[in-house]
Enzyme design. Structure first.
Site, PDB file in Angstrom:
ATOM      1  N   LYS A  52      30.257  39.577 -12.084  1.00 28.51           N
ATOM      2  CA  LYS A  52      29.655  38.531 -12.927  1.00 28.51           C
ATOM      3  C   LYS A  52      28.912  39.173 -14.100  1.00 28.51           C
ATOM      4  O   LYS A  52      29.035  38.724 -15.239  1.00 28.51           O
ATOM      5  CB  LYS A  52      28.705  37.659 -12.087  1.00 28.51           C
ATOM      6  CG  LYS A  52      29.449  36.743 -11.119  1.00 28.51           C
ATOM      7  CD  LYS A  52      28.541  36.078 -10.101  1.00 28.51           C
ATOM      8  CE  LYS A  52      29.366  35.304  -9.081  1.00 28.51           C
ATOM      9  NZ  LYS A  52      28.576  34.756  -7.972  1.00 28.51           N
ATOM     10  N   GLN A  96      22.657  35.105  -5.624  1.00 31.73           N
ATOM     11  CA  GLN A  96      23.891  35.310  -4.866  1.00 31.73           C
ATOM     12  C   GLN A  96      23.668  34.967  -3.387  1.00 31.73           C
ATOM     13  O   GLN A  96      22.749  35.479  -2.756  1.00 31.73           O
ATOM     14  CB  GLN A  96      24.356  36.772  -5.018  1.00 31.73           C
ATOM     15  CG  GLN A  96      25.707  37.071  -4.394  1.00 31.73           C
ATOM     16  CD  GLN A  96      26.865  36.328  -5.066  1.00 31.73           C
ATOM     17  OE1 GLN A  96      26.925  36.193  -6.272  1.00 31.73           O
ATOM     18  NE2 GLN A  96      27.786  35.829  -4.255  1.00 31.73           N
ATOM     19  N   ASP A 119      24.535  27.834 -11.087  1.00 31.18           N
ATOM     20  CA  ASP A 119      25.377  27.761  -9.890  1.00 31.18           C
ATOM     21  C   ASP A 119      25.504  26.318  -9.392  1.00 31.18           C
ATOM     22  O   ASP A 119      26.309  26.032  -8.503  1.00 31.18           O
ATOM     23  CB  ASP A 119      24.784  28.636  -8.777  1.00 31.18           C
ATOM     24  CG  ASP A 119      25.563  29.928  -8.583  1.00 31.18           C
ATOM     25  OD1 ASP A 119      26.727  29.978  -9.010  1.00 31.18           O
ATOM     26  OD2 ASP A 119      25.014  30.866  -7.987  1.00 31.18           O
TER      27      ASP A 119
END
Ligand code: NAD
Length: 301
Positions: A52, A96, A119
């Protein structure tokens, strides 16, 4: 059979973003800035976050990686997120998952400022996703389902009126995707069946599907005799299978028995190179959108 090439489709999105960032910089404006938080040393999570960050660089975004030990307290993680929430230089924040068991995942995802929640895991964004029609609105759709929508769009795959079967009901893939595919939108307007580990007659259900999304984390689970001729197959699974002949000791396999299923379906995503790169492209799209909205808000003040 046509391969739904996530590398190709994501590259097209990244090229567009690259152009937009160049334009911003030309106008003397700041590039979007993503803050990524990684807790612990899980190999897969490490790979995803590294990728990412690398992709941010590729399109000209700024990124900051906060790599914390798995012993970090929930209190310290909360403190970091609160700091990033108020930092006007940061446009997007991603934590994450999974987090170590001593940290309450839901508490953490709820804490990320919805305006920076690229997200799309904050309940505010989940609510907006359920209620709103278009993914062009000001909230964020989780990256993997959003990436799948972008891939369907890229290949002009008709979803209206189709029967979509989603296997797996996780909060990050299956559940949001089932909502998105059933919305009155394009892509959308499917009749959706959401299947999970307690579903009975899964094979019979899959055999009725025009579109199947396999997101359960079981290598080669979806077999050719479970799909109807010319179905569209989206393979979300990323399973590490030990292979000592490989330098890193494993190969990646999806949730679909690719070779056999490919002979019968109309479209299929490969693993790797399908949904994975689209997830990253979607994250970059969300970060760009967050940056635009936040920087406009800062200018107005
Ligand atoms: P998860 O691991 O949290 O949950 C699995 C889901 O599958 C559950 O809802 C469970 O009910 C269902 N399931 C398990 N066994 C089943 C069975 N036999 N029949 C029907 N349903 C069954 O799900 P997740 O986090 O969405 O991950 C799923 C897979 O997708 C994993 O391989 C993961 O690595 C991968 N993944 C890939 C991406 C990407 O960007 N490509 C992103 C996220 C997850």
């Amino acid at each position: 059979m046509i391969l739904l090439d996530g590398k190709l489709a994501s590259q097209a999105i990244k090229n567009e973003l690259k152009e937009k960032v160049l334009l911003l910089k030309k106008e003397g404006k700041k590039a979007p800035h993503l803050a990524a938080i990684l807790v612990g040393n899980d190999g897969a999570s490490d790979t995803y976050v590294t990728s990412k960050v690398k992709n941010c660089e590729e399109v000209g975004f700024t990124s900051s990686l906060y790599h914390l030990p798995d012993t970090v307290s929930e209190h310290d993680l909360v403190h970091l997120i609160k700091k990033l929430n108020v930092n006007t230089d940061i446009d997007g924040i991603l934590v994450q998952l999974p987090l170590p068991p001593h940290i309450a995942e839901e508490k953490i995802t709820s804490l990320v400022d919805p305006a920076k929640d690229v997200d799309g895991f904050n309940p505010v964004n989940v609510g907006n996703m359920v209620l709103r029609k278009s993914h062009g609105s000001s909230s964020f759709i989780p990256a993997t389902p959003y990436g799948i929508l972008l891939l369907l769009q890229h290949y002009n795959i008709e979803t209206k009126g189709k029967h979509a079967v989603v296997i797996g009901r996780s909060n990050i893939v299956g559940k949001p995707l089932s909502i998105l595919l059933s919305r009155n939108d394009d892509p959308g307007n499917c009749t959706v069946t959401l299947c999970h580990s307690h579903t009975k007659n899964l094979k019979e259900i899959c055999l009725q599907a025009d579109i199947i999304v396999a997101a359960l984390g079981k290598p080669a689970f979806l077999k050719a005799d479970m799909i109807k001729q010319d179905a569209v197959i989206i393979d979300v699974g990323i399973n590490r299978i030990t292979d000592l002949s490989k330098k890193n000791g494993y190969v990646l396999k999806g949730d679909v028995d690719f070779e056999k299923v490919a002979e019968k379906c109309s479209y299929i995503t490969p693993v790797p190179g399908g949904v994975g790169p689209m997830t990253i492209a979607a994250l970059l799209m969300n970060t760009f959108k967050a940056s635009q909205a936040l920087q406009t808000a800062v200018t107005k003040k």
